[in-house]
Design a protein around this motif. Structure first.
Motif, PDB file in Angstrom:
ATOM      1  N   ARG A 644      38.352  42.697  44.238  1.00 29.33           N
ATOM      2  CA  ARG A 644      37.818  42.567  42.824  1.00 29.33           C
ATOM      3  C   ARG A 644      38.622  43.666  41.833  1.00 29.33           C
ATOM      4  NH1 ARG A 644      31.805  42.466  42.795  1.00 29.33           N
ATOM      5  NH2 ARG A 644      32.291  40.115  43.518  1.00 29.33           N
ATOM      6  N   GLU A 645      38.739  45.073  42.682  1.00 29.89           N
ATOM      7  CA  GLU A 645      39.197  46.147  41.978  1.00 29.89           C
ATOM      8  C   GLU A 645      40.653  45.780  41.265  1.00 29.89           C
ATOM      9  OE1 GLU A 645      38.703  49.799  43.808  1.00 29.89           O
ATOM     10  OE2 GLU A 645      36.658  49.602  43.961  1.00 29.89           O
ATOM     11  N   ILE A 646      41.260  45.102  42.010  1.00 34.15           N
ATOM     12  CA  ILE A 646      42.771  44.672  41.736  1.00 34.15           C
ATOM     13  C   ILE A 646      42.940  43.167  41.169  1.00 34.15           C
ATOM     14  CG2 ILE A 646      43.886  46.336  43.286  1.00 34.15           C
ATOM     15  CD1 ILE A 646      44.253  43.710  45.102  1.00 34.15           C
ATOM     16  N   SER A 647      41.692  42.761  40.503  1.00 37.60           N
ATOM     17  CA  SER A 647      41.651  41.345  39.829  1.00 37.60           C
ATOM     18  C   SER A 647      41.967  40.062  40.843  1.00 37.60           C
ATOM     19  CB  SER A 647      42.540  41.302  38.594  1.00 37.60           C
ATOM     20  OG  SER A 647      42.167  42.399  37.865  1.00 37.60           O
ATOM     21  N   VAL A 648      41.596  40.301  42.159  1.00 35.78           N
ATOM     22  CA  VAL A 648      41.753  39.164  42.821  1.00 35.78           C
ATOM     23  C   VAL A 648      40.317  38.688  43.558  1.00 35.78           C
ATOM     24  CG1 VAL A 648      42.754  38.431  45.003  1.00 35.78           C
ATOM     25  CG2 VAL A 648      44.060  39.995  43.630  1.00 35.78           C
ATOM     26  N   SER A 649      40.085  37.632  43.491  1.00 34.90           N
ATOM     27  CA  SER A 649      38.732  36.839  43.854  1.00 34.90           C
ATOM     28  C   SER A 649      38.724  36.582  45.347  1.00 34.90           C
ATOM     29  CB  SER A 649      38.453  35.685  43.105  1.00 34.90           C
ATOM     30  OG  SER A 649      38.275  36.054  41.628  1.00 34.90           O
ATOM     31  N   VAL A 650      37.568  36.617  46.099  1.00 36.69           N
ATOM     32  CA  VAL A 650      37.665  36.178  47.439  1.00 36.69           C
ATOM     33  C   VAL A 650      36.673  35.048  47.508  1.00 36.69           C
ATOM     34  CG1 VAL A 650      37.193  37.066  49.772  1.00 36.69           C
ATOM     35  CG2 VAL A 650      38.429  38.484  48.276  1.00 36.69           C
TER      36      VAL A 650
END
Length: 707
Positions: A644-650
């Motif tokens: 989330r800190e690098i703007s990627v959702s899991v």
């Protein structure tokens, strides 16, 4: 920009499960356990003794011929084998006949398998013999089988020795000689084995056998067979060397054999060559013409009868000094309680015998039940084999189990029920009552030949190693390691090494499982491995990752490394790179700003540093994750936060209910689980559609804010 239609995933509502309290469960079980009614007593007794269920329904005309034929044939096979396997067990030949008789009677009453032959078994005899020889060595007895320590003993056990010339020990208030002490050890060991098996049956611990894998058991049996061959080799040559105690029996015994080869008895050697030739020829004829022969050839009985007559009339013992079986008395010895003073030293030795004995019995029962279309009760099988050891231990018997070779003979000769075991016991009884003394002149080398030839099937497993290796390298390695440890160290250590190594291999497989990125098949909602299937298309800007193993503390690092390598981005490193780049950009912008007198350029340069990744979402396909512990749950939580800190959702897809419950208990979805629908999906395709629609909506909002 193409508009993405937002798809609402189907909502599945979990059923509310009402769990009973522990107190109520215990109360109901206690009430059920102490209730005593006539139907319950009848059911319990018929459960303990299955014979009362099937015997009244016995189809006499249909079953009697097959049962009688197989019973007589097995009885004929049992007689020479019972005498021969006593060489392995380190006891007098009469006790092998006792063991076969009592085991067949008890299993007839308590067994649920129609075909299993329970009785004397080479592997059990070897393991009993190792314990017997170890204890006799510690007690100071001469381990040379031809020593005359027991000749002055009367036929009954525990009689006093004459003149104090022979070594003896005090046992249960009596002086005990070599023969007495050896069977006392074997009986005490057998009693403990039966108790362990009875405890496993009562507490339903049959699941222990699942840790004995097929390759491990095959390797163990092959290694033990090679040990049996080694132990019997000295009888073939007529060498009088003591049995080695401790580890490395195979290596040390062969060294001693070659060191004393000049002392070989030529009469025993010639007899061994003749007997092995006849036995092998009989086995080969039996295998080649098994479709034409209605009954197996009684080769062992023919060899024993011929060799006994030749030894008796040729006076081979007197003229050439060959080792013979000696006097075998008729009748039965009075029962005796196993020595409890010996049991304290045998507690650990009995464990591997108990496990192997019930494992072979249960596996053979289930195998032949499946082949012939009926069912067995594994727990009752454990109870039956436990009683086949406890009760006979009072009658001077040693450990028993089901035997594969004799079970196969029963099946091939038309056996229908355990009436055949009763008939086999009657054949052994005839020998015990009338014919036992006639085996006095039988040479020990003949018995060794019978044992060695019976190992052909297990030793042929060496030929299956290449095929096993091609089918599964893991199974091939387990077989080789177990066989080597059993052969080169000891049978007990080989069993432990085999079990531990099998479990280590399973752990290794879960620590290094197959991982893959998934792609979509054409316009379907099917996603599969991009490396394994053709014509798959990776979803745009979405990485679908599958981890094919449970997620727990031992493979957490493997999961993270494989995920980072697959998607090509590690959050911490990516964040570190961005921070370094921002710091460097800020320094450059401040210099340019001072030079140009414009501070606004710094924000522009920092904004240019932020690079856009090739994907915006990672979908974790959890269909192959069977369970997850708290470490795995923490791994998921950390993964979501880091990306989330690098703007990627899991996002998660295809989670089973056990994994969902673990995540809920760990508050993975938040305290109120309101965010579950945005993180958890029932299919990969639903997760991909949600990811694309969410990203498209975010881009539209970003464009609107710019405008």
């Amino acid at each position: 920009m193409q508009e993405v239609t937002k798809v609402t995933p189907p909502v599945l509502e979990r059923r509310a499960r009402q769990r009973q309290t522990t107190a109520s469960v215990l109360k109901s079980k206690l009430k059920q356990g102490v209730s005593c009614t006539v139907p319950r007593v009848r059911s319990t007794l018929s459960g303990f003794f299955p014979v009362v269920r099937w015997l009244p329904k016995y189809k006499f005309r249909e079953y009697v011929w097959g049962d009688a034929m197989s019973g007589v044939i097995i009885g004929i096979i049992l007689v020479p084998q019972s005498i021969a396997y006593c060489l392995l067990a380190g006891v007098a030949p009469i006790y092998g006949l006792y063991t076969s008789f009592y085991a067949n009677i008890i299993y007839f009453l308590m067994g649920t398998s129609r075909h299993v032959s329970v009785g004397i078994f080479s592997l059990m005899s070897l393991m009993v013999g190792q314990v017997v020889y170890k204890e006799m060595f510690l007690a100071g007895f001469d381990l040379n089988e031809d020593s005359k320590a027991s000749d002055v003993l009367n036929d009954t056990l525990g009689t006093n020795l004459t003149a104090g010339k022979l070594h003896s020990v005090e046992l249960m208030g009596m002086q005990c000689g070599k023969e007495c002490y050896s069977i006392s050890i074997a009986a005490a060991l057998t009693f403990l084995v039966g108790v362990y098996q009875l405890v496993m049956a009562v507490f339903q611990l049959g699941f222990v056998s699942v840790y004995l894998s097929g390759p491990m058991l095959d390797g163990f049996a092959t290694g033990a067979s090679f040990t049996i061959l080694t132990v019997q080799a000295k009888y073939l040559l007529g060498l009088k060397i003591p049995r080695h105690q401790g580890y490395g029996t195979v290596v040390v015994t062969w060294i001693n054999i070659f060191a004393n080869i000049q002392s070989a008895n030529m009469c025993d050697l010639i007899t061994s060559i003749i007997c092995i030739s006849v036995l092998v020829a009989g086995k080969e004829i039996q295998e080649r013409f098994k479709d034409r022969l209605k009954i197996p050839l009684p080769t062992e009985l023919i060899v024993v009868a011929g060799a006994t007559l030749a030894s008796h009339f040729g006076e081979l013992n007197i003229k050439y000094g060959t080792s013979v079986s000696g006097h075998i008395p008729t009748g039965f010895i009075s029962p005796q309680v196993p020595s409890f003073s010996l049991m304290s030293r045998l507690i650990l030795d009995a464990i591997p015998l108990a496990v192997i004995s019930f494992a072979f019995t249960v596996s053979l029962s289930e195998m032949f039940a499946k082949k012939n279309g009926y069912t067995v009760r594994p727990n009752q099988e454990m109870l039956a084999i436990g009683c086949c050891n406890i009760i006979p231990s009072f009658f001077h018997c040693f450990t028993t189990s089901a035997a594969l070779a004799k079970t196969m003979v029963k099946d091939s000769t038309g056996c229908q029920t355990q009436i055949s075991s009763l008939i086999s016991a009657m054949v052994v009884l005839l020998v015990l009552l009338f014919f036992a003394p006639f085996f006095h002149a039988l040479q020990k080398c003949v018995l060794a030949c019978i044992i060695i030839v019976s190992l052909r099937g297990a030793l042929r497993k060496f030929m299956d190693v290449p095929a096993k290796w091609r089918a599964s390298r893991n199974d091939g390695i387990v077989w080789l390691v177990t066989m080597a440890a059993t052969t080169l160290i000891s049978v007990e250590v080989g069993l432990v090494v085999g079990i531990c190594f099998s479990m280590i291999c399973v752990i290794f497989m879960t620590q290094n499982p197959k991982v893959s990125l998934l792609g979509r098949a054409n316009d379907t909602d099917l996603y599969e491995d991009l490396d394994e299937y053709k014509n798959l298309m990776a979803p745009p800007r979405v990485q679908v990752f599958r981890f094919q193993a449970p997620l727990y503390y031992a493979n957490k690092e493997s999961f993270l490394k494989s995920l980072y390598n697959a998607v090509g981005v590690e959050p911490f490193l990516e964040l570190t790179k961005r921070r370094k780049a921002e710091k460097k950009a800020k320094g450059m912008s401040s210099k340019l700003g001072k030079a140009n007198g414009d501070k606004s350029t710094s924000d522009v340069i920092v904004g240019l540093v932020q690079r856009e990744l090739a994907f915006h979402t990672i979908v974790l396909d959890c269909s192959a994750i069977s369970f997850m512990d708290t470490t795995g749950m923490d791994t998921f939580i950390g993964l979501v936060n880091e990306y989330r800190e690098i703007s990627v959702s899991v996002l998660l897809a295809n989670c089973n209910t056990g994994v969902i419950d673990t995540l809920q208990k760990g508050q993975f979805f938040g305290k109120n689980a309101k965010d579950m629908s945005s993180l958890l999906f029932h299919s990969v395709h639903a997760a991909v559609l949600h990811a694309n629609s969410t990203y498209a909506a975010a881009e539209r909002r970003s464009e609107d804010s710019v405008v």
